[in-house]
Write a protein that holds these residues in place. Sequence first.
Motif, PDB file in Angstrom:
ATOM      1  N   TYR A 107      -6.177  27.813 -12.759  1.00 29.66           N
ATOM      2  CA  TYR A 107      -6.628  26.708 -11.899  1.00 29.66           C
ATOM      3  C   TYR A 107      -5.579  25.422 -12.112  1.00 29.66           C
ATOM      4  O   TYR A 107      -4.902  25.530 -13.175  1.00 29.66           O
ATOM      5  N   ILE A 108      -5.672  24.660 -11.249  1.00 28.99           N
ATOM      6  CA  ILE A 108      -5.175  23.304 -11.226  1.00 28.99           C
ATOM      7  C   ILE A 108      -6.024  22.193 -10.706  1.00 28.99           C
ATOM      8  O   ILE A 108      -6.700  22.420 -10.115  1.00 28.99           O
ATOM      9  N   GLY A 109      -5.871  21.063 -11.708  1.00 29.71           N
ATOM     10  CA  GLY A 109      -6.859  20.155 -11.237  1.00 29.71           C
ATOM     11  C   GLY A 109      -6.118  18.857 -11.265  1.00 29.71           C
ATOM     12  O   GLY A 109      -5.256  18.466 -11.899  1.00 29.71           O
ATOM     13  N   VAL A 110      -6.995  17.686 -10.561  1.00 31.20           N
ATOM     14  CA  VAL A 110      -6.356  16.297 -10.592  1.00 31.20           C
ATOM     15  C   VAL A 110      -7.473  15.522 -10.750  1.00 31.20           C
ATOM     16  O   VAL A 110      -8.499  15.858 -10.196  1.00 31.20           O
ATOM     17  N   THR A 125     -10.767  20.564  -8.343  1.00 27.96           N
ATOM     18  CA  THR A 125     -10.158  21.762  -9.022  1.00 27.96           C
ATOM     19  C   THR A 125      -9.998  22.824  -7.841  1.00 27.96           C
ATOM     20  O   THR A 125     -10.764  23.099  -6.977  1.00 27.96           O
ATOM     21  N   ALA A 126      -8.852  23.499  -8.199  1.00 29.57           N
ATOM     22  CA  ALA A 126      -8.385  24.651  -7.142  1.00 29.57           C
ATOM     23  C   ALA A 126      -8.055  26.039  -7.956  1.00 29.57           C
ATOM     24  O   ALA A 126      -7.367  25.888  -8.815  1.00 29.57           O
ATOM     25  N   GLY A 127      -8.606  27.153  -7.286  1.00 34.26           N
ATOM     26  CA  GLY A 127      -7.874  28.354  -7.903  1.00 34.26           C
ATOM     27  C   GLY A 127      -9.081  29.146  -8.525  1.00 34.26           C
ATOM     28  O   GLY A 127     -10.313  29.109  -8.087  1.00 34.26           O
ATOM     29  N   ARG A 128      -8.898  30.024  -9.580  1.00 32.87           N
ATOM     30  CA  ARG A 128      -9.674  30.766 -10.291  1.00 32.87           C
ATOM     31  C   ARG A 128     -10.587  29.828 -11.271  1.00 32.87           C
ATOM     32  O   ARG A 128      -9.883  29.242 -12.154  1.00 32.87           O
ATOM     33  N   MET A 129     -11.764  29.988 -11.389  1.00 28.41           N
ATOM     34  CA  MET A 129     -12.585  29.158 -12.318  1.00 28.41           C
ATOM     35  C   MET A 129     -14.071  30.014 -12.693  1.00 28.41           C
ATOM     36  O   MET A 129     -14.384  30.587 -11.861  1.00 28.41           O
ATOM     37  N   THR A 130     -14.711  29.491 -13.692  1.00 26.49           N
ATOM     38  CA  THR A 130     -15.979  29.712 -14.030  1.00 26.49           C
ATOM     39  C   THR A 130     -16.718  28.380 -13.555  1.00 26.49           C
ATOM     40  O   THR A 130     -16.237  27.401 -13.579  1.00 26.49           O
ATOM     41  N   LEU A 131     -18.147  28.655 -13.265  1.00 25.85           N
ATOM     42  CA  LEU A 131     -19.092  27.480 -12.750  1.00 25.85           C
ATOM     43  C   LEU A 131     -20.230  27.440 -13.559  1.00 25.85           C
ATOM     44  O   LEU A 131     -20.940  28.455 -13.562  1.00 25.85           O
ATOM     45  N   ASN A 132     -20.824  26.485 -14.125  1.00 34.04           N
ATOM     46  CA  ASN A 132     -22.110  26.370 -14.524  1.00 34.04           C
ATOM     47  C   ASN A 132     -22.873  24.974 -13.760  1.00 34.04           C
ATOM     48  O   ASN A 132     -22.472  23.823 -14.077  1.00 34.04           O
ATOM     49  N   ASN A 149     -19.173  35.592 -14.850  1.00 34.63           N
ATOM     50  CA  ASN A 149     -19.007  35.390 -13.396  1.00 34.63           C
ATOM     51  C   ASN A 149     -18.042  34.625 -13.287  1.00 34.63           C
ATOM     52  O   ASN A 149     -17.590  33.195 -13.707  1.00 34.63           O
ATOM     53  N   GLY A 150     -17.048  35.053 -12.263  1.00 37.51           N
ATOM     54  CA  GLY A 150     -15.844  34.153 -11.943  1.00 37.51           C
ATOM     55  C   GLY A 150     -15.676  33.753 -10.434  1.00 37.51           C
ATOM     56  O   GLY A 150     -16.261  34.634  -9.590  1.00 37.51           O
ATOM     57  N   TYR A 151     -15.289  32.669 -10.005  1.00 35.13           N
ATOM     58  CA  TYR A 151     -15.143  32.132  -8.780  1.00 35.13           C
ATOM     59  C   TYR A 151     -13.857  31.718  -8.041  1.00 35.13           C
ATOM     60  O   TYR A 151     -13.445  31.240  -9.298  1.00 35.13           O
ATOM     61  N   THR A 152     -13.275  32.111  -7.093  1.00 34.15           N
ATOM     62  CA  THR A 152     -11.997  31.618  -6.594  1.00 34.15           C
ATOM     63  C   THR A 152     -12.189  30.468  -5.379  1.00 34.15           C
ATOM     64  O   THR A 152     -12.637  30.911  -4.575  1.00 34.15           O
ATOM     65  N   GLY A 153     -11.789  29.457  -5.493  1.00 31.81           N
ATOM     66  CA  GLY A 153     -11.918  28.378  -4.422  1.00 31.81           C
ATOM     67  C   GLY A 153     -11.632  27.054  -4.831  1.00 31.81           C
ATOM     68  O   GLY A 153     -10.717  26.603  -5.603  1.00 31.81           O
ATOM     69  N   LEU A 154     -12.471  26.157  -4.616  1.00 27.47           N
ATOM     70  CA  LEU A 154     -12.434  24.784  -4.514  1.00 27.47           C
ATOM     71  C   LEU A 154     -13.733  24.058  -4.956  1.00 27.47           C
ATOM     72  O   LEU A 154     -14.759  24.686  -4.833  1.00 27.47           O
ATOM     73  N   ARG A 155     -13.397  23.112  -5.969  1.00 25.19           N
ATOM     74  CA  ARG A 155     -14.591  22.332  -6.455  1.00 25.19           C
ATOM     75  C   ARG A 155     -14.263  20.857  -6.597  1.00 25.19           C
ATOM     76  O   ARG A 155     -12.986  20.534  -6.860  1.00 25.19           O
ATOM     77  N   ALA A 156     -15.247  19.971  -6.227  1.00 31.07           N
ATOM     78  CA  ALA A 156     -15.148  18.323  -6.344  1.00 31.07           C
ATOM     79  C   ALA A 156     -16.207  17.993  -7.122  1.00 31.07           C
ATOM     80  O   ALA A 156     -17.363  18.621  -6.697  1.00 31.07           O
ATOM     81  N   ILE A 169     -18.735  22.942  -3.787  1.00 26.98           N
ATOM     82  CA  ILE A 169     -17.946  24.193  -3.973  1.00 26.98           C
ATOM     83  C   ILE A 169     -17.628  24.853  -2.738  1.00 26.98           C
ATOM     84  O   ILE A 169     -18.718  24.853  -2.002  1.00 26.98           O
ATOM     85  N   TYR A 170     -16.419  25.467  -2.662  1.00 24.36           N
ATOM     86  CA  TYR A 170     -16.451  26.542  -1.617  1.00 24.36           C
ATOM     87  C   TYR A 170     -15.541  27.778  -2.092  1.00 24.36           C
ATOM     88  O   TYR A 170     -14.334  27.382  -2.678  1.00 24.36           O
ATOM     89  N   THR A 171     -16.256  28.739  -2.307  1.00 23.59           N
ATOM     90  CA  THR A 171     -15.587  29.772  -3.193  1.00 23.59           C
ATOM     91  C   THR A 171     -15.699  31.149  -2.845  1.00 23.59           C
ATOM     92  O   THR A 171     -16.817  31.278  -1.933  1.00 23.59           O
ATOM     93  N   LEU A 172     -14.896  31.971  -3.488  1.00 24.32           N
ATOM     94  CA  LEU A 172     -15.165  33.388  -2.989  1.00 24.32           C
ATOM     95  C   LEU A 172     -15.402  34.269  -4.502  1.00 24.32           C
ATOM     96  O   LEU A 172     -14.387  34.071  -5.308  1.00 24.32           O
ATOM     97  N   PRO A 173     -16.547  34.587  -4.773  1.00 25.07           N
ATOM     98  CA  PRO A 173     -16.918  35.135  -5.792  1.00 25.07           C
ATOM     99  C   PRO A 173     -16.260  36.321  -6.302  1.00 25.07           C
ATOM    100  O   PRO A 173     -15.894  37.131  -5.419  1.00 25.07           O
ATOM    101  N   GLN A 174     -15.478  36.429  -7.384  1.00 22.98           N
ATOM    102  CA  GLN A 174     -14.937  37.408  -7.727  1.00 22.98           C
ATOM    103  C   GLN A 174     -15.644  39.002  -8.241  1.00 22.98           C
ATOM    104  O   GLN A 174     -16.696  38.846  -8.752  1.00 22.98           O
ATOM    105  N   LEU A 175     -15.092  40.032  -7.477  1.00 21.38           N
ATOM    106  CA  LEU A 175     -16.011  41.092  -7.634  1.00 21.38           C
ATOM    107  C   LEU A 175     -15.064  41.912  -8.822  1.00 21.38           C
ATOM    108  O   LEU A 175     -13.748  42.413  -8.635  1.00 21.38           O
ATOM    109  N   ARG A 176     -15.756  42.061  -9.974  1.00 22.30           N
ATOM    110  CA  ARG A 176     -15.293  42.745 -10.910  1.00 22.30           C
ATOM    111  C   ARG A 176     -14.851  44.224 -10.534  1.00 22.30           C
ATOM    112  O   ARG A 176     -15.648  45.117 -10.035  1.00 22.30           O
ATOM    113  N   ARG A 177     -13.551  44.605 -11.092  1.00 23.23           N
ATOM    114  CA  ARG A 177     -13.377  46.030 -10.811  1.00 23.23           C
ATOM    115  C   ARG A 177     -12.630  46.452 -12.295  1.00 23.23           C
ATOM    116  O   ARG A 177     -11.858  45.686 -13.020  1.00 23.23           O
TER     117      ARG A 177
END
Length: 449
Positions: A107-110, A125-132, A149-156, A169-177
């Motif tokens: 992720y990157i953040g500002v 924050t943007a990118g791959r991240m964990t969320l609580n 659980n991992g999530y890919t997207g945006l967080r404010a 948040i606006y995220t795409l949950p990561q599907l574990r493979r």
Amino acid sequence: MPHAARFAVMASLLSAVLGVTPVAAQDDGFSLSGSVRLRFEEIEGQARAGFDREDSLFNIRSQLLGEYRSGAFRIGAELFDSRVYGADPGTPVSTNEVNALELVQAYIGVRIDDPVGRGSRLDLTAGRMTLNLGSRRLVAADDYRNTTNGYTGLRADLSAPHGVKAVFIYTLPQLRRPDDAEGVRNKRVKVDRESFDQVLWGGIVSKAKIIGPAMAELTYFHLGERDAPGRPTRDRSLDTFGGRIIREPETGRFDYEVEAFYQTGSISASLAAGAARQEVSANFVHADAGYSFPGAWKARLSVEFDRASGDRAGGRYGRFDTLFGMRRADLAPAGLYNAIARTNIVTPGLRIEAAPGKRWDWFAVYRALWLASRTDAFSATGVRDSSGRSGSFAGHQLEGRVRYWIIPARLRFEFDGVLLAKGRFLRDAPNAPGGKWTRYSSFNVTASF
């Protein structure tokens, strides 16, 4: 693998980890941290349908997080490696236990100061991240489970004057493979996938000191999913609305928490393409009240209540979906046990917890368990009586945990145990596993640097 060999592997891995020199976190500059958790767990009298009655499993979860900060900017990445050993064909092993060598966070953040007035702050924050988020009952990075659980997207995250906070948040949950049985059991390395076939978005707004010292929250999340090649789904389109009010525990004072969710939307009746759609109407409520005693033990006694709706014949689909929420803090461990979840359950409980010293803490919880709907599967067990003739009482659960810092901040031991006395439903339902008792234990050692 014999028990002695398992613990020999555990000891050698811990020695290697404890030999690492930690890199201290800094306000600016590079920081590096990580952990290795080793777990041996056993179960007798499995309560879930379709698995071995007796089983044991050795789990390893390794994490390595690196982050660089410079002023208002930050960039980070975290590698997870989750594996299990000693499984046989009847062991419940899935992507909840195995996800080998995965970059869960990147992720990157500002930080933006004073965006809505002096003293306010906005973190993006943007990118791959964990969320609580919030109570973690809908969106969380599971900690007890061997994978997260991992999530890919945006967080404010916004902190505003007068105790107002918000997270969106606006995220795409990561599907574990991989998610096929052979790939999971062979611990194959395959990059997790995110796509617009599954989307999670929404947020939480909170206000401190809304009623005396109590904080209040309003919550909304939308989960949308659709079929993808080789991955049929129930095509969930769920809107979950809720609110929470909480007074945090303080020594010598009473505390409380009440949280409720209502879930609406639609879902397919099965995984089949073109399956009929059903409207959803489901709900959940959690309530607890406790008192923290003065004294060196820092003891707290509380009463708890959780109810999550189940499905009933005809009408709307009524089984509550906890989305990506945790379960350990409220209900029971995952792992080989994993029988109690936030769905089709009614459970009052009594909890006592204490931290007698800086190095150790413990808790014990008693719960009585009922089905909210006697014709739906009980919680996460997969045990069901569609006729309803097996009743609604599932049993009595006694759970405990003890943690001790062997080396403060570096090496921690944890024991978790569950004893389930099966009630009429878990003994008499048509597909209920045999036996009157379920016994689960896990021994964990976590090395951190």
